[in-house]
Design an enzyme around this catalytic site. Structure first.
Site, PDB file in Angstrom:
ATOM      1  N   ASP A  65     -34.198  10.295   9.212  1.00 44.22           N
ATOM      2  CA  ASP A  65     -34.518   8.882   9.321  1.00 44.22           C
ATOM      3  C   ASP A  65     -35.367   8.402   8.150  1.00 44.22           C
ATOM      4  OD1 ASP A  65     -37.172   9.550   9.806  1.00 44.22           O
ATOM      5  OD2 ASP A  65     -37.039   9.303  11.973  1.00 44.22           O
ATOM      6  N   LYS A  90     -34.159   3.619  10.301  1.00 40.65           N
ATOM      7  CA  LYS A  90     -34.443   2.284  10.818  1.00 40.65           C
ATOM      8  C   LYS A  90     -35.645   1.750  10.065  1.00 40.65           C
ATOM      9  CE  LYS A  90     -33.154   3.955  15.407  1.00 40.65           C
ATOM     10  NZ  LYS A  90     -33.630   4.184  16.791  1.00 40.65           N
ATOM     11  N   MET A 111     -46.362   0.879  14.455  1.00 39.75           N
ATOM     12  CA  MET A 111     -45.348  -0.174  14.252  1.00 39.75           C
ATOM     13  C   MET A 111     -45.860  -1.552  14.676  1.00 39.75           C
ATOM     14  SD  MET A 111     -42.227   2.046  15.924  1.00 39.75           S
ATOM     15  CE  MET A 111     -43.202   2.387  17.404  1.00 39.75           C
TER      16      MET A 111
END
Length: 506
Positions: free
Chosen positions: A34, A56, A173
């Site tokens: 990722d 992502k 995040m």
């Protein structure tokens, strides 16, 4: 049955990945990785490994989570006995959705294992000088996802509990939602003056961080241009940053240095630059290729007792010479009758590692100074063997011959153009991501401009500084229309690093 390994890649610093994780990457048949997994890890995968990016980034999903789940199952069922590594940033089970992937594997009857990783929630603050617990400030820590939609009717978080807990809060995040996070904590009782910090790209050469107060951090984050990936840390422990900061004190932190020397030789330079905090862009322009036919080398080694001097001009020459010795079932004792010269401390050290102490190492590590020094030792009428690359500068053998020596050049290896994709350099140049390009020989310069159009470098010249290890390399740069911005007085790798340090600190 094939096995899927859900592997935590750690927070970004390659030194923080686990031994188990590296072992699995080195055995992987399929590597699914990722956005937050350090790209350096990909180089550990064996030849033939299928590498699949499913990252992502800020809402841009290469593949949905459902798609990733299906991919892992499909790869496991395609063929028996394979090692499928799902490489995830941080830890697979700490806001990594690894549990969802594991559940899908269980449901499909696929064997799996989980390899924990160092989570950024611990490592990022640590590298920023923020201990997430401290006897005087916080006896507990809470990890929280900051990736909530602020428009939804009800938050999943108990904001009052978070605001009044006294714990250090670490939000993943959460940069986009930072104003909402700060407001929610203050609305539910947290002191607006509570120290709060942002850590961007923690543990990597791109790390930067700052400490503010809870009521000001959102505004300051915008002013300073902070974006994902960044951790938010809230709590009194943030006040310790100025005292305990260590990583951001590294003198080359934030500088991106391109290394063009052969991959076999680059490790020492790359390692030193990284220790000093630099981002390194490995773009080897040459590759070392041992000669397939060693018959000439074997013949000269068989009569090496006829030579009074052996002159080694590089670590590669030493390595290949001793490889042939080993092939012939011989060792350093064959050199007992000859004196040995080495150009440069690295070459000298390579000889010492093989039990040979050089009789002569010049003060300046270029051919001209070797000749000057050896003249004083007496070379007239002496037979000299020079194990080296097939194609190299002829200054050394020519001047030794002019001094009255009988010189034999012994080709030991070829330096060939690397198979690098030029985009690995042209892309970063176009994006303004390169601060320095280092050249350690004339061949690195020549091959660099075979791979990269000189006009492209000229276009971005204002933002890129060129470092040449010595005057010969600088002259080769000049032949392409470029002036070396940096050139150490000591023509060595440590000297080159010192020159970079001086330039960047200035």
């Amino acid at each position: 049955m094939s096995t899927v390994y859900l592997v935590g890649a750690g927070p970004g610093d390659p030194g923080l990945i686990t031994v188990r994780a590296r072992d699995l990457i080195e055995r992987a048949d399929v590597l699914v990785y990722d956005y937050l997994a350090n790209k350096e890890f990909l180089a550990w995968a064996p030849d033939g490994c299928e590498k699949i990016y499913v990252g992502k980034k800020g809402g841009d999903h290469t593949l949905s989570q459902e798609g990733i789940n299906e991919l892992l199952v499909d790869k496991a069922l395609e063929e028996e006995g394979r090692v499928i590594v799902r490489l995830k940033g941080g830890d697979p089970y700490v806001f990594g959705r690894g549990a969802e992937e594991a559940e899908e594997l269980v449901e499909s009857g696929v064997a799996f294992e989980v390899v924990p990783g160092v989570t950024s929630a611990v490592a990022g603050p640590t590298y920023a000088g923020i201990p997430i617990t401290h006897r005087s400030f916080a006896s507990s820590v809470t990890f929280v996802t900051g990736h909530e939609d602020p428009t939804k009717d009800e938050s999943a978080h108990n904001w009052k509990a978070l605001a009044t807990s006294g714990s250090t809060l670490v939000f993943f995040m959460g940069v986009k939602n930072l104003p909402n996070i700060a407001a929610s904590l203050m609305e539910h009782g947290m002191d607006p003056q509570t120290p709060a910090a942002l850590v961007h790209w923690g543990t990597t050469c791109r790390q930067r961080s700052f400490v503010s107060s809870l009521d000001s951090i959102a505004e300051e984050a915008v002013a300073l241009g902070y974006k994902a990936p960044s951790l938010i840390v809230v709590g009194e422990v943030c006040a310790l940053k100025d005292e305990l900061d260590w990583f951001e004190m590294k003198p080359l932190l934030g500088a991106t240095v391109a290394v063009t020397r052969a991959r076999e030789q680059a490790s020492g330079l790359v390692e030193k630059l990284r220790e000093l905090g630099a981002c390194t862009l490995e773009f080897p322009t040459i590759a070392i290729q041992p000669l397939e036919d060693t018959s000439q080398a074997e013949a000269e080694i068989a009569r090496v007792f006829e030579y009074q001097w052996l002159v080694f001009t590089s670590v590669n020459g030493v390595k290949q010479f001793f490889n042939v010795l080993d092939k012939m079932d011989l060792d350093a004792r064959v050199l007992a009758q000859a004196k040995v010269a080495a150009i440069g401390p690295a070459t000298a050290q390579a000889l010492r590692c093989r039990g040979v102490r050089p009789d002569f190492v010049p003060e300046k590590y270029v051919a001209e100074h070797v000749v000057e020094g050896m003249k004083k030792l007496g070379v007239k009428g002496r037979r000299i063997l020079i194990p080296r690359a097939r194609v190299a500068r002829e200054v050394l053998p020519e001047q030794l011959s002019e001094a009255g020596a009988e010189v034999t050049i012994l080709p030991m290896y070829d330096t060939v153009l690397s198979g690098n994709d030029p985009e690995e350099m042209t892309g970063p140049l176009e994006r303004g991501e390169v601060d320095y390009i280092t050249f350690t020989s004339s061949s690195t310069v020549e091959n660099f401009f075979t791979l990269v159009d000189p006009e492209l470098l000229k276009k971005h010249r204002d933002g890129v500084r060129l470092a040449a290890i010595g005057p010969v390399t600088a002259e080769t740069l000049a032949s392409f229309g470029f002036t070396a911005d940096l050139q150490p007085e000591d023509y060595t790798i440590p000297g080159l690093v010192d020159a970079l340090l001086a330039a960047y600190s200035a």
